[in-house]
Design a protein around this motif. Structure first.
Motif, PDB file in Angstrom:
ATOM      1  N   ARG A 186       0.826  -1.214   0.000  1.00  0.00           N
ATOM      2  CA  ARG A 186       0.000   0.000   0.000  1.00  0.00           C
ATOM      3  C   ARG A 186       0.854   1.256   0.000  1.00  0.00           C
ATOM      4  NH1 ARG A 186      -1.239   2.952   4.286  1.00  0.00           N
ATOM      5  NH2 ARG A 186      -0.589   1.287   5.705  1.00  0.00           N
ATOM      6  N   PHE A 187       1.944   1.236   0.769  1.00  0.00           N
ATOM      7  CA  PHE A 187       2.829   2.394   0.849  1.00  0.00           C
ATOM      8  C   PHE A 187       3.442   2.698  -0.520  1.00  0.00           C
ATOM      9  CE2 PHE A 187       7.304   3.718   1.232  1.00  0.00           C
ATOM     10  CZ  PHE A 187       7.138   4.968   1.794  1.00  0.00           C
ATOM     11  N   ASN A 212       2.274   1.771  -3.459  1.00  0.00           N
ATOM     12  CA  ASN A 212       1.234   2.177  -4.398  1.00  0.00           C
ATOM     13  C   ASN A 212       0.915   3.658  -4.272  1.00  0.00           C
ATOM     14  OD1 ASN A 212       1.027  -0.441  -5.296  1.00  0.00           O
ATOM     15  ND2 ASN A 212      -0.816  -0.937  -4.137  1.00  0.00           N
ATOM     16  N   GLU A 213       1.111   4.209  -3.088  1.00  0.00           N
ATOM     17  CA  GLU A 213       0.768   5.610  -2.831  1.00  0.00           C
ATOM     18  C   GLU A 213       1.975   6.530  -2.906  1.00  0.00           C
ATOM     19  OE1 GLU A 213      -1.004   5.449   1.007  1.00  0.00           O
ATOM     20  OE2 GLU A 213      -2.749   4.288   0.357  1.00  0.00           O
ATOM     21  N   SER A 214       3.178   5.977  -3.155  1.00  0.00           N
ATOM     22  CA  SER A 214       4.397   6.781  -3.178  1.00  0.00           C
ATOM     23  C   SER A 214       5.063   6.679  -4.546  1.00  0.00           C
ATOM     24  CB  SER A 214       5.386   6.303  -2.102  1.00  0.00           C
ATOM     25  OG  SER A 214       4.802   6.334  -0.817  1.00  0.00           O
ATOM     26  N   GLN A 215       5.762   7.747  -4.918  1.00  0.00           N
ATOM     27  CA  GLN A 215       6.500   7.743  -6.175  1.00  0.00           C
ATOM     28  C   GLN A 215       7.915   7.228  -5.923  1.00  0.00           C
ATOM     29  OE1 GLN A 215       5.642  11.990  -6.659  1.00  0.00           O
ATOM     30  NE2 GLN A 215       4.781  11.534  -8.665  1.00  0.00           N
ATOM     31  N   ASP A 275       1.792   5.969  11.313  1.00  0.00           N
ATOM     32  CA  ASP A 275       0.830   5.305  10.432  1.00  0.00           C
ATOM     33  C   ASP A 275       1.501   4.390   9.411  1.00  0.00           C
ATOM     34  OD1 ASP A 275       1.927   7.634   9.324  1.00  0.00           O
ATOM     35  OD2 ASP A 275       0.350   7.741   7.809  1.00  0.00           O
ATOM     36  N   TYR A 317      -9.826  -0.343  -1.736  1.00  0.00           N
ATOM     37  CA  TYR A 317      -8.561   0.400  -1.784  1.00  0.00           C
ATOM     38  C   TYR A 317      -8.729   1.757  -1.113  1.00  0.00           C
ATOM     39  CZ  TYR A 317      -6.626  -3.074  -4.980  1.00  0.00           C
ATOM     40  OH  TYR A 317      -6.163  -4.234  -5.524  1.00  0.00           O
ATOM     41  N   ALA A 318      -7.594   2.323  -0.685  1.00  0.00           N
ATOM     42  CA  ALA A 318      -7.629   3.559   0.104  1.00  0.00           C
ATOM     43  C   ALA A 318      -8.409   4.666  -0.594  1.00  0.00           C
ATOM     44  CB  ALA A 318      -6.198   4.020   0.405  1.00  0.00           C
ATOM     45  N   GLU A 319      -8.229   4.815  -1.905  1.00  0.00           N
ATOM     46  CA  GLU A 319      -8.903   5.895  -2.619  1.00  0.00           C
ATOM     47  C   GLU A 319     -10.033   5.364  -3.500  1.00  0.00           C
ATOM     48  OE1 GLU A 319      -5.904   8.036  -4.712  1.00  0.00           O
ATOM     49  OE2 GLU A 319      -4.888   8.699  -2.892  1.00  0.00           O
ATOM     50  N   THR A 374      -6.872  -8.460  -7.340  1.00  0.00           N
ATOM     51  CA  THR A 374      -6.986  -8.053  -5.934  1.00  0.00           C
ATOM     52  C   THR A 374      -7.164  -9.267  -5.035  1.00  0.00           C
ATOM     53  OG1 THR A 374      -7.965  -5.932  -6.554  1.00  0.00           O
ATOM     54  CG2 THR A 374      -8.295  -6.662  -4.290  1.00  0.00           C
TER      55      THR A 374
END
Length: 599
Positions: free
Chosen positions: A118-119, A121-124, A329, A356-358, A389
């Motif tokens: 998850r980290f 997926n949300e970070s570049q 977090d 998913y988070a978003e 998924t």
């Protein structure tokens, strides 16, 4: 800004400094040598000013030859001593900084690599690289700059004591501007910290564009989009330039203000002291010594200002580094204590829900499924139905918000992550290879050393041995970044060979042939048949022709299971499956599903 907010900011800076300095503490002996060097160098400024007074009053005015010899020897000895101990201080402090950075960079990478998917997926990726390389490097300046600050502070204290001892009246005029020095430190520290933070963000953005451009070069060239990417790079590069120029401007403004303050003090002393020399109340040597001490006093103040700039830059980097290291977090993946080392018996998925988070709707909405030992279960459905998924929950890449998954009667969370993931072999459409040899890629991540014969046997089973033998160095050939020197089918066969060598009890195939041409798909399908033989398999596929032999086909849509059963039964009971089948085989004769025996 309120006082409360000021105190919080100060406390934050102190905490950041303490966190930075904690990485230097394991090197206490080296730090001790650096501190000894600092303590010897610090009083050399006051000693030099005192020698100037002796040189003028005793040598030049009184023409004392013996004093000339002593002053000459003393100056040589003092400069030699200062040089030797400054080398000791600088060498041990800077080399210790590099050692501390090695430890911090190791900790940061170890922290990142154990964070959940998850980290990432949300970070570049470029942003993470910038924190590992640029921001961490800035922190290496923190302790050396602090030591320089303290050393110059001791020098300043020594010189202030000397000028007060020499002449209190001159000292008053020389030190009257000192409050302005304090103001410069406070005013410019806040601005330098702010622009340092901005510069690091711009550097990170630039790294992101660079990493994406070089990684996606095939797509860029396929769309003739070089000019677009160059434009992006120029924009971010210009933003980085603007913040860097602003930082230089602030730095130079700070230094020049310090020089003006020093010049003001020197002018006041020269006027007041010159009048006293004319009146005969002060010797020329005393005035010259005082002016020398004053010049020496404002030089370390300027160096303190420079050290403060480095400290502020280090703190701006530290904020971004410890944001990842200390973020409450961001929790590393954790598993249970049970080692999964038994044969596969059953996988039970019970009423799973995952969003998913978003996401604006559940990716999985009440999924229940059972897979028994030896079964070959296929999962089909339109894009976005939740197939990938679902299988990503099995190795715990993600955690469901509701429901549970049992493996051999125990919850997945009961098993250690390493044993759970070793239990599964995953072959996806993204055939990722490392910039290593063919053998290194096939044997990647294995728990024991494999002989060359075992590696070659796995390659033969994956129909890869023939093309590997034709490579320039055979199994010792470097495949390039992401396997760029190989075709898509060749890369996929190497990942299959990797899975065969791993020999997992449970196999997961996630559209393993979807990105291949017809000829490559045929060869890879043969390799997959070897891989699935005598093994429990879960197969995701868009092309139904690759899953018609499955014991059971599960049809998914919008995160739900619509139906499951063998191919012929689904044609009658599931309209979606019948439609998918007719779309794929509309221009060919109906394909009869061959019998498949589970061994």
């Amino acid at each position: 800004m309120s006082d409360g907010k000021k105190s919080m900011t100060t406390l934050g800076s102190r905490q950041l400094l303490k966190r930075c300095l904690s990485y230097f503490l394991p090197f206490k002996r080296r730090l001790a040598l650096a501190v000894v060097g600092m303590l010897v160098v610090a009083p050399c400024g006051a000693a030099s000013a005192w020698l100037v007074k002796l040189a003028v009053d005793d040598v030049l005015i009184r023409k004392d030859v013996q004093a000339l010899k002593l002053v000459t020897i003393a100056i040589f000895a003092l400069m030699t001593l200062k040089g030797v101990f400054r080398f000791i201080q600088t060498y041990y402090m800077n080399s210790t900084g590099l050692m501390a950075i090695e430890a911090l960079r190791n900790d940061l990478y170890e922290r990142m690599i154990y964070l959940p998917l998850r980290f990432f997926n949300e970070s570049q990726v470029g942003m993470l690289m910038s924190r590992l390389l640029n921001d961490v490097s800035l922190i290496s300046q923190s302790l050396p700059s602090m030591v320089m600050f303290v050393r110059e502070l001791f020098t300043v204290i020594g010189l202030i004591g000397y000028v007060i001892y020499l002449d209190r009246g001159l000292a008053f005029w020389g030190l009257i501007v000192m409050p302005m020095v304090v103001w410069v430190f406070k005013a410019f520290s806040r601005k330098l910290r702010k622009i340092g933070r901005k510069t690091q963000i711009n550097a990170s953005d630039l790294t992101v564009v660079l990493q994406e451009g070089l990684s996606g070069i095939r797509v860029i060239k396929a769309f003739a989009a070089e000019s677009i990417e160059v434009g992006k790079f120029k924009t971010e590069n210009h933003n980085f330039l603007k913040s860097s120029v602003k930082r230089i401007r602030l730095s130079e403004q700070s230094s020049r203000v310090m020089e003006i303050v020093g010049a003001m003090a020197a002018a006041l002393v020269l006027w007041y002291g010159g009048m006293r020399v004319i009146d005969g109340n002060l010797t020329p040597g005393a005035l010259l010594s005082f002016l020398t001490a004053l010049a020496m006093l404002y030089e370390p103040i300027k160096r303190m200002n420079s050290a403060n700039m480095d400290i502020q830059a280090a703190l701006s980097g530290a904020e971004r580094v410890f944001e990842i290291l200390d973020a409450p977090d961001l929790k590393v993946e954790t598993g249970g204590i049970e080692e999964l080392d038994e044969p596969f018996r059953e996988l039970s998925i019970e009423d799973i829900r995952f969003t998913y988070a978003e996401g604006n709707r559940p990716a999985l909405d009440g999924i229940s499924l059972r897979v028994r030992a030896g079964e070959r279960v296929a999962i089909v459905g339109p894009s976005g139905s939740g197939k990938t998924t679902l299988v990503n929950l099995l190795p715990r890449f993600f955690e469901p918000q509701e429901g549970r998954i049992l493996l051999n009667g125990r919850a997945l969370s009961d098993y250690t992550l390493s044993s759970l993931r070793r239990f599964m072999g995953i072959v996806s459409q993204d055939a990722f290879l490392f910039n290593d040899t063919v053998s290194g890629n096939i044997a990647y991540g294995m728990q024991r050393e494999y002989g060359q014969g075992e590696i070659e046997d796995a390659a033969r089973a994956a129909y890869a041995h023939e093309f590997i033998s034709e490579l320039p160095a055979g199994y010792g050939t470097l495949v390039g970044e992401r396997g760029v020197k190989l075709s898509g089918g060749q890369k996929q066969r190497l990942t299959i060979a990797r899975a065969i060598l791993k020999n997992p009890p449970l196999l997961i195939l996630d559209e393993a042939t979807s990105a291949l041409d017809t000829e490559s798909e045929r060869i890879v399908q043969l390799a997959l048949e070897n891989l699935m033989r005598n093994r429990t398999s879960i197969v995701i596929a868009h092309r139904l022709s690759t899953v018609l032999t499955a014991d059971r086909i599960v049809v998914m849509e919008n995160g739900r299971v619509l139906a499951q059963g063998p191919h012929k039964e689904l044609l009658d009971i599931c309209p979606l499956y019948a439609r998918l089948y007719s779309m794929q085989f509309a221009e060919s004769d109906p394909v009869e599903a061959p019998d498949h025996e589970t061994s």
